[in-house]
Design a protein around this motif. Sequence first.
Motif, PDB file in Angstrom:
ATOM      1  N   ASP A  76       0.804  -1.218   0.000  1.00  0.00           N
ATOM      2  CA  ASP A  76       0.000   0.000   0.000  1.00  0.00           C
ATOM      3  C   ASP A  76       0.839   1.271   0.000  1.00  0.00           C
ATOM      4  OD1 ASP A  76      -2.282  -1.491  -0.011  1.00  0.00           O
ATOM      5  OD2 ASP A  76      -2.586  -1.396   2.155  1.00  0.00           O
ATOM      6  N   ASP A  77       2.045   1.206   0.557  1.00  0.00           N
ATOM      7  CA  ASP A  77       2.847   2.416   0.682  1.00  0.00           C
ATOM      8  C   ASP A  77       3.641   2.753  -0.574  1.00  0.00           C
ATOM      9  OD1 ASP A  77       4.618   0.271   0.981  1.00  0.00           O
ATOM     10  OD2 ASP A  77       6.012   1.468   2.158  1.00  0.00           O
ATOM     11  N   PHE A  78       3.616   1.895  -1.569  1.00  0.00           N
ATOM     12  CA  PHE A  78       4.451   2.130  -2.739  1.00  0.00           C
ATOM     13  C   PHE A  78       3.786   1.548  -3.972  1.00  0.00           C
ATOM     14  CE2 PHE A  78       7.707   0.789  -5.750  1.00  0.00           C
ATOM     15  CZ  PHE A  78       8.439   1.953  -5.886  1.00  0.00           C
ATOM     16  N   LYS A  79       3.710   2.347  -4.989  1.00  0.00           N
ATOM     17  CA  LYS A  79       3.215   1.878  -6.283  1.00  0.00           C
ATOM     18  C   LYS A  79       4.250   2.274  -7.328  1.00  0.00           C
ATOM     19  CE  LYS A  79      -0.790   0.439  -4.857  1.00  0.00           C
ATOM     20  NZ  LYS A  79      -0.891  -0.943  -4.509  1.00  0.00           N
ATOM     21  N   ALA A  80       4.811   1.295  -7.986  1.00  0.00           N
ATOM     22  CA  ALA A  80       5.801   1.571  -9.029  1.00  0.00           C
ATOM     23  C   ALA A  80       5.081   2.154 -10.235  1.00  0.00           C
ATOM     24  CB  ALA A  80       6.532   0.295  -9.409  1.00  0.00           C
ATOM     25  N   THR A  81       5.531   3.303 -10.664  1.00  0.00           N
ATOM     26  CA  THR A  81       4.951   3.925 -11.845  1.00  0.00           C
ATOM     27  C   THR A  81       6.068   4.470 -12.716  1.00  0.00           C
ATOM     28  OG1 THR A  81       4.736   6.055 -10.736  1.00  0.00           O
ATOM     29  CG2 THR A  81       2.812   4.636 -10.674  1.00  0.00           C
ATOM     30  N   ALA A  82       5.809   4.494 -13.973  1.00  0.00           N
ATOM     31  CA  ALA A  82       6.779   5.069 -14.898  1.00  0.00           C
ATOM     32  C   ALA A  82       6.573   6.581 -14.923  1.00  0.00           C
ATOM     33  CB  ALA A  82       6.587   4.487 -16.293  1.00  0.00           C
ATOM     34  N   VAL A  83       7.640   7.306 -14.783  1.00  0.00           N
ATOM     35  CA  VAL A  83       7.564   8.761 -14.825  1.00  0.00           C
ATOM     36  C   VAL A  83       7.899   9.208 -16.241  1.00  0.00           C
ATOM     37  CG1 VAL A  83       8.514  10.903 -13.901  1.00  0.00           C
ATOM     38  CG2 VAL A  83       8.269   8.907 -12.409  1.00  0.00           C
ATOM     39  N   SER A  84       6.982   9.929 -16.828  1.00  0.00           N
ATOM     40  CA  SER A  84       7.219  10.377 -18.199  1.00  0.00           C
ATOM     41  C   SER A  84       8.226  11.513 -18.204  1.00  0.00           C
ATOM     42  CB  SER A  84       5.907  10.817 -18.849  1.00  0.00           C
ATOM     43  OG  SER A  84       5.325  11.849 -18.086  1.00  0.00           O
ATOM     44  N   ALA A  85       8.936  11.622 -19.280  1.00  0.00           N
ATOM     45  CA  ALA A  85       9.933  12.684 -19.422  1.00  0.00           C
ATOM     46  C   ALA A  85       9.224  14.032 -19.451  1.00  0.00           C
ATOM     47  CB  ALA A  85      10.728  12.492 -20.702  1.00  0.00           C
ATOM     48  N   PRO A  86       9.792  15.022 -18.754  1.00  0.00           N
ATOM     49  CA  PRO A  86       9.126  16.333 -18.753  1.00  0.00           C
ATOM     50  C   PRO A  86       9.161  16.975 -20.135  1.00  0.00           C
ATOM     51  CG  PRO A  86      11.265  16.461 -17.662  1.00  0.00           C
ATOM     52  CD  PRO A  86      11.026  15.025 -17.986  1.00  0.00           C
ATOM     53  N   VAL A  87       8.151  17.754 -20.403  1.00  0.00           N
ATOM     54  CA  VAL A  87       8.082  18.499 -21.652  1.00  0.00           C
ATOM     55  C   VAL A  87       8.258  19.971 -21.286  1.00  0.00           C
ATOM     56  CG1 VAL A  87       6.639  19.124 -23.629  1.00  0.00           C
ATOM     57  CG2 VAL A  87       6.526  16.812 -22.661  1.00  0.00           C
ATOM     58  N   TYR A  88       9.299  20.581 -21.821  1.00  0.00           N
ATOM     59  CA  TYR A  88       9.599  21.969 -21.503  1.00  0.00           C
ATOM     60  C   TYR A  88       9.116  22.885 -22.614  1.00  0.00           C
ATOM     61  CZ  TYR A  88      12.651  19.807 -18.057  1.00  0.00           C
ATOM     62  OH  TYR A  88      13.136  19.063 -17.023  1.00  0.00           O
ATOM     63  N   ASN A  89       8.584  24.036 -22.207  1.00  0.00           N
ATOM     64  CA  ASN A  89       8.153  25.017 -23.207  1.00  0.00           C
ATOM     65  C   ASN A  89       9.364  25.849 -23.645  1.00  0.00           C
ATOM     66  OD1 ASN A  89       8.552  27.179 -21.342  1.00  0.00           O
ATOM     67  ND2 ASN A  89       6.471  26.881 -20.537  1.00  0.00           N
ATOM     68  N   GLU A  90       9.153  26.693 -24.627  1.00  0.00           N
ATOM     69  CA  GLU A  90      10.265  27.467 -25.195  1.00  0.00           C
ATOM     70  C   GLU A  90      10.876  28.431 -24.176  1.00  0.00           C
ATOM     71  OE1 GLU A  90      11.894  26.910 -28.041  1.00  0.00           O
ATOM     72  OE2 GLU A  90      10.531  25.203 -28.162  1.00  0.00           O
TER      73      GLU A  90
END
Length: 182
Positions: A76-90
Motif C-alpha cells: 500500500d505504501d508504494f506503487k511503481a509507476t513510470a515517470v514520463s519525461a518532462p516536456v519543456y516550453n520554449e
Amino acid sequence: AYKLKFKSGVVILGTVEKLNHISGILKIVTFKNATAKLNDEFLFKPEWGLYDVAIGSQITSVFGGPADRVAYGETDDFKATAVSAPVYNERQKSLFALYQNVRDMRLKPEALPQITALFVKAKTTAVSEWLLFLELLEICKANPKFSSLEVDIKEHLDNLKIQLPKSSDVISDGLKLSHEIH
C-alpha cells in the motif's frame, strides 16, 4: 585463504583483506581474490573486486518496506509507476540556455567577453531569475575587469529584493556570500 560455508549452501573462498568493527563488534569482513558460489553458480568472482560479507544474525533496515519489491510484490505504501519525461516550453528552454551560458563562462574563460550581452539578455528574458544574476555577479567579482558590470548586476539584484519580497532573504544571503568571492 579462508572458506566459509553457509547453511543456505553459499560457499565463500578468499583472503581476508579487512575487518570492520562497529562499536567494537565485528560487522563486515572484506575478502580479496574471493569467489562466492551457490552450488555451481558463481555469485561473485575475484575479477569483480573486493567482496564484503556482513556479520550478524540480523541487519536492521531504516526503510519502511520490503527491500525486494519483486519478491514481495506491491504494498500500500508504494506503487511503481513510470515517470514520463518532462516536456519543456520554449521559455523554459531559453532559461536553461541562459544558465548553460553561465556555466560555460565558469568553465571556459574564453566565453567571458560575452558576459555583458548575457546580462542584457537575462534582464529582458529572465528578469526575475535572481539566482542567474547572483551567478553573474560571482563571475564579475572573480574577474576585476568587469567591475562596472558588477555594479549594474548588484543594482538589479537590489531591485529584485523589493520586487520579490519572498525571495529577499535569499537574495541578501547570496549578495553577502558574493563578497567572499575573490
